[in-house]
Design a protein around this motif. Structure first.
Motif, PDB file in Angstrom:
ATOM      1  N   ASN A  21       0.868  -1.178   0.000  1.00  0.00           N
ATOM      2  CA  ASN A  21       0.000   0.000   0.000  1.00  0.00           C
ATOM      3  C   ASN A  21       0.901   1.223   0.000  1.00  0.00           C
ATOM      4  O   ASN A  21       2.088   1.125   0.290  1.00  0.00           O
ATOM      5  N   PRO A  22       0.359   2.398  -0.333  1.00  0.00           N
ATOM      6  CA  PRO A  22       1.220   3.587  -0.361  1.00  0.00           C
ATOM      7  C   PRO A  22       1.626   4.019   1.048  1.00  0.00           C
ATOM      8  O   PRO A  22       0.851   3.888   1.997  1.00  0.00           O
ATOM      9  N   GLY A  23       2.833   4.527   1.151  1.00  0.00           N
ATOM     10  CA  GLY A  23       3.241   5.190   2.373  1.00  0.00           C
ATOM     11  C   GLY A  23       2.583   6.565   2.411  1.00  0.00           C
ATOM     12  O   GLY A  23       2.170   7.101   1.382  1.00  0.00           O
ATOM     13  N   LEU A  24       2.476   7.132   3.595  1.00  0.00           N
ATOM     14  CA  LEU A  24       1.837   8.445   3.725  1.00  0.00           C
ATOM     15  C   LEU A  24       2.540   9.508   2.896  1.00  0.00           C
ATOM     16  O   LEU A  24       1.894  10.309   2.218  1.00  0.00           O
ATOM     17  N   LYS A  25       3.878   9.517   2.927  1.00  0.00           N
ATOM     18  CA  LYS A  25       4.614  10.532   2.167  1.00  0.00           C
ATOM     19  C   LYS A  25       4.333  10.404   0.672  1.00  0.00           C
ATOM     20  O   LYS A  25       4.082  11.401  -0.004  1.00  0.00           O
ATOM     21  N   SER A  26       4.353   9.185   0.161  1.00  0.00           N
ATOM     22  CA  SER A  26       4.067   8.979  -1.259  1.00  0.00           C
ATOM     23  C   SER A  26       2.663   9.456  -1.617  1.00  0.00           C
ATOM     24  O   SER A  26       2.456  10.096  -2.649  1.00  0.00           O
ATOM     25  N   ALA A  27       1.696   9.142  -0.777  1.00  0.00           N
ATOM     26  CA  ALA A  27       0.315   9.561  -1.051  1.00  0.00           C
ATOM     27  C   ALA A  27       0.211  11.086  -1.077  1.00  0.00           C
ATOM     28  O   ALA A  27      -0.397  11.663  -1.983  1.00  0.00           O
ATOM     29  N   GLY A  30       2.073  12.386  -4.087  1.00  0.00           N
ATOM     30  CA  GLY A  30       1.495  11.966  -5.361  1.00  0.00           C
ATOM     31  C   GLY A  30       2.487  11.218  -6.237  1.00  0.00           C
ATOM     32  O   GLY A  30       2.310  11.118  -7.449  1.00  0.00           O
ATOM     33  N   HIS A  31       3.543  10.679  -5.619  1.00  0.00           N
ATOM     34  CA  HIS A  31       4.572   9.948  -6.360  1.00  0.00           C
ATOM     35  C   HIS A  31       4.949   8.675  -5.611  1.00  0.00           C
ATOM     36  O   HIS A  31       5.168   8.697  -4.399  1.00  0.00           O
ATOM     37  N   HIS A  32       5.052   7.591  -6.339  1.00  0.00           N
ATOM     38  CA  HIS A  32       5.375   6.290  -5.754  1.00  0.00           C
ATOM     39  C   HIS A  32       6.795   6.265  -5.187  1.00  0.00           C
ATOM     40  O   HIS A  32       7.723   6.815  -5.777  1.00  0.00           O
ATOM     41  N   PHE A  33       6.920   5.611  -4.056  1.00  0.00           N
ATOM     42  CA  PHE A  33       8.225   5.376  -3.410  1.00  0.00           C
ATOM     43  C   PHE A  33       9.001   6.678  -3.186  1.00  0.00           C
ATOM     44  O   PHE A  33      10.197   6.752  -3.444  1.00  0.00           O
ATOM     45  N   GLY A  35       9.375   8.213  -0.238  1.00  0.00           N
ATOM     46  CA  GLY A  35       9.996   8.293   1.084  1.00  0.00           C
ATOM     47  C   GLY A  35      11.514   8.250   0.970  1.00  0.00           C
ATOM     48  O   GLY A  35      12.059   7.484   0.180  1.00  0.00           O
ATOM     49  N   ARG A  36      12.173   9.086   1.751  1.00  0.00           N
ATOM     50  CA  ARG A  36      13.641   9.185   1.676  1.00  0.00           C
ATOM     51  C   ARG A  36      14.338   7.845   1.885  1.00  0.00           C
ATOM     52  O   ARG A  36      15.353   7.565   1.277  1.00  0.00           O
ATOM     53  N   SER A  37      13.771   7.023   2.773  1.00  0.00           N
ATOM     54  CA  SER A  37      14.458   5.766   3.094  1.00  0.00           C
ATOM     55  C   SER A  37      14.056   4.620   2.163  1.00  0.00           C
ATOM     56  O   SER A  37      14.612   3.529   2.267  1.00  0.00           O
ATOM     57  N   ASN A  38      13.106   4.851   1.278  1.00  0.00           N
ATOM     58  CA  ASN A  38      12.683   3.775   0.378  1.00  0.00           C
ATOM     59  C   ASN A  38      13.745   3.566  -0.697  1.00  0.00           C
ATOM     60  O   ASN A  38      14.215   4.503  -1.328  1.00  0.00           O
ATOM     61  N   ARG A  39      14.067   2.295  -0.940  1.00  0.00           N
ATOM     62  CA  ARG A  39      15.172   1.963  -1.846  1.00  0.00           C
ATOM     63  C   ARG A  39      14.718   1.484  -3.219  1.00  0.00           C
ATOM     64  O   ARG A  39      15.536   1.035  -4.016  1.00  0.00           O
ATOM     65  N   PHE A  40      13.413   1.582  -3.514  1.00  0.00           N
ATOM     66  CA  PHE A  40      12.898   1.024  -4.761  1.00  0.00           C
ATOM     67  C   PHE A  40      13.621   1.542  -5.996  1.00  0.00           C
ATOM     68  O   PHE A  40      14.086   0.761  -6.825  1.00  0.00           O
ATOM     69  N   TRP A  41      13.708   2.852  -6.155  1.00  0.00           N
ATOM     70  CA  TRP A  41      14.290   3.425  -7.374  1.00  0.00           C
ATOM     71  C   TRP A  41      15.769   3.077  -7.510  1.00  0.00           C
ATOM     72  O   TRP A  41      16.242   2.768  -8.601  1.00  0.00           O
ATOM     73  N   LYS A  42      16.480   3.080  -6.402  1.00  0.00           N
ATOM     74  CA  LYS A  42      17.906   2.722  -6.406  1.00  0.00           C
ATOM     75  C   LYS A  42      18.077   1.252  -6.797  1.00  0.00           C
ATOM     76  O   LYS A  42      18.916   0.910  -7.628  1.00  0.00           O
ATOM     77  N   VAL A  43      17.254   0.373  -6.226  1.00  0.00           N
ATOM     78  CA  VAL A  43      17.339  -1.057  -6.512  1.00  0.00           C
ATOM     79  C   VAL A  43      16.976  -1.333  -7.971  1.00  0.00           C
ATOM     80  O   VAL A  43      17.656  -2.106  -8.657  1.00  0.00           O
ATOM     81  N   PRO A 144      11.040  -2.860  -0.636  1.00  0.00           N
ATOM     82  CA  PRO A 144      12.156  -1.926  -0.492  1.00  0.00           C
ATOM     83  C   PRO A 144      11.944  -0.818   0.541  1.00  0.00           C
ATOM     84  O   PRO A 144      12.758   0.083   0.662  1.00  0.00           O
ATOM     85  N   SER A 145      10.858  -0.904   1.293  1.00  0.00           N
ATOM     86  CA  SER A 145      10.584   0.104   2.315  1.00  0.00           C
ATOM     87  C   SER A 145      11.782   0.259   3.247  1.00  0.00           C
ATOM     88  O   SER A 145      12.452  -0.721   3.579  1.00  0.00           O
ATOM     89  N   GLY A 146      12.015   1.476   3.678  1.00  0.00           N
ATOM     90  CA  GLY A 146      13.089   1.725   4.639  1.00  0.00           C
ATOM     91  C   GLY A 146      12.847   1.020   5.966  1.00  0.00           C
ATOM     92  O   GLY A 146      13.767   0.835   6.752  1.00  0.00           O
ATOM     93  N   LEU A 147      11.598   0.617   6.222  1.00  0.00           N
ATOM     94  CA  LEU A 147      11.281  -0.108   7.454  1.00  0.00           C
ATOM     95  C   LEU A 147      11.724  -1.564   7.381  1.00  0.00           C
ATOM     96  O   LEU A 147      11.811  -2.239   8.396  1.00  0.00           O
ATOM     97  N   ASN A 148      11.994  -2.054   6.179  1.00  0.00           N
ATOM     98  CA  ASN A 148      12.437  -3.434   5.994  1.00  0.00           C
ATOM     99  C   ASN A 148      13.944  -3.492   6.169  1.00  0.00           C
ATOM    100  O   ASN A 148      14.701  -3.261   5.243  1.00  0.00           O
ATOM    101  N   ARG A 149      14.367  -3.830   7.358  1.00  0.00           N
ATOM    102  CA  ARG A 149      15.810  -3.875   7.665  1.00  0.00           C
ATOM    103  C   ARG A 149      16.396  -5.273   7.508  1.00  0.00           C
ATOM    104  O   ARG A 149      17.558  -5.502   7.791  1.00  0.00           O
ATOM    105  N   GLY A 150      15.581  -6.238   7.042  1.00  0.00           N
ATOM    106  CA  GLY A 150      16.050  -7.614   6.905  1.00  0.00           C
ATOM    107  C   GLY A 150      16.889  -7.866   5.670  1.00  0.00           C
ATOM    108  O   GLY A 150      17.437  -8.942   5.511  1.00  0.00           O
ATOM    109  N   PHE A 151      16.979  -6.868   4.799  1.00  0.00           N
ATOM    110  CA  PHE A 151      17.711  -7.027   3.552  1.00  0.00           C
ATOM    111  C   PHE A 151      18.669  -5.868   3.340  1.00  0.00           C
ATOM    112  O   PHE A 151      18.300  -4.712   3.548  1.00  0.00           O
ATOM    113  N   THR A 152      19.869  -6.183   2.897  1.00  0.00           N
ATOM    114  CA  THR A 152      20.817  -5.137   2.526  1.00  0.00           C
ATOM    115  C   THR A 152      20.504  -4.700   1.093  1.00  0.00           C
ATOM    116  O   THR A 152      19.768  -5.389   0.371  1.00  0.00           O
TER     117      THR A 152
END
Length: 173
Positions: A21-27, A30-33, A35-43, A144-152
């Motif tokens: 679901n969208p994060g509050l910042k993204s909503a 009006g742009h996907h991913f 959030g500063r800590s989201n790694r989607f675009w980098k990945v 890729p959420s910044g809250l997901n710390r289980g993956f480097t």
């Protein structure tokens, strides 16, 4: 109440990436991913899907590469675990209609919760899933959420690159 984040979707995409679901910042942005800590675009860039790192502000350019973005549940929250089972249950039909209408070749669920809810499975592995969903091949990738710390970052890149490699192999056949 935050606004609804608009899907970036057109017919016959190679991959539709489906966030939980969208994060509050993204909503609000009006742009996907966004959030500063989201790694989607980098990945996405480092795994080889795009020739450069797309900025969240330019998220619609993902369509130029044959990829799209949607979410399993439309309601924005600060954390995906704030969603109820009923919200997933109430989203399944809308999601199926959308996938049937737009017919992506692949659906990449970002994180296990949405695919588990939509498939009814209690346990799933990362990567390719044995059954299609609305005619699309299914992959489950780490969220890729910044809250997901289980993956480097390197872990993410490996998982996303496996999907890209599968797409390239399918293209050859």
């Amino acid at each position: 109440m935050p606004p609804i984040l608009t899907d970036l979707i057109i017919k016959d995409l190679t991959v539709i990436f489906c966030g939980i679901n969208p994060g509050l910042k993204s909503a609000w942005d009006g742009h996907h991913f966004s959030g500063r800590s989201n790694r989607f675009w980098k990945v996405l860039y480092q795994a080889g899907f795009t020739p450069y790192e797309i900025e969240a502000l330019n998220d619609a350019t993902i369509l130029d590469f044959g990829y799209g973005l949607t979410t399993a549940v439309a309601r924005a929250t600060s954390r995906a675990d704030e969603l109820s089972k009923e919200e997933f249950d109430n989203s399944i039909e809308t999601f199926k209609i959308k996938m049937t209408r737009f017919q992506p070749q692949y659906i990449a669920f970002l994180g296990k919760p949405a695919y588990m809810a939509f498939s009814g499975k209690k346990q799933i592995m990362w990567g390719h899933q044995p059954e299609d969903f609305c005619g699309a091949k299914v992959w489950v990738l780490p969220n890729p959420s910044g809250l997901n710390r289980g993956f480097t970052l390197a872990d993410f890149i490996v998982h996303y690159r496996q999907l890209l490699n599968a797409i390239k192999i399918d293209t050859l056949h």
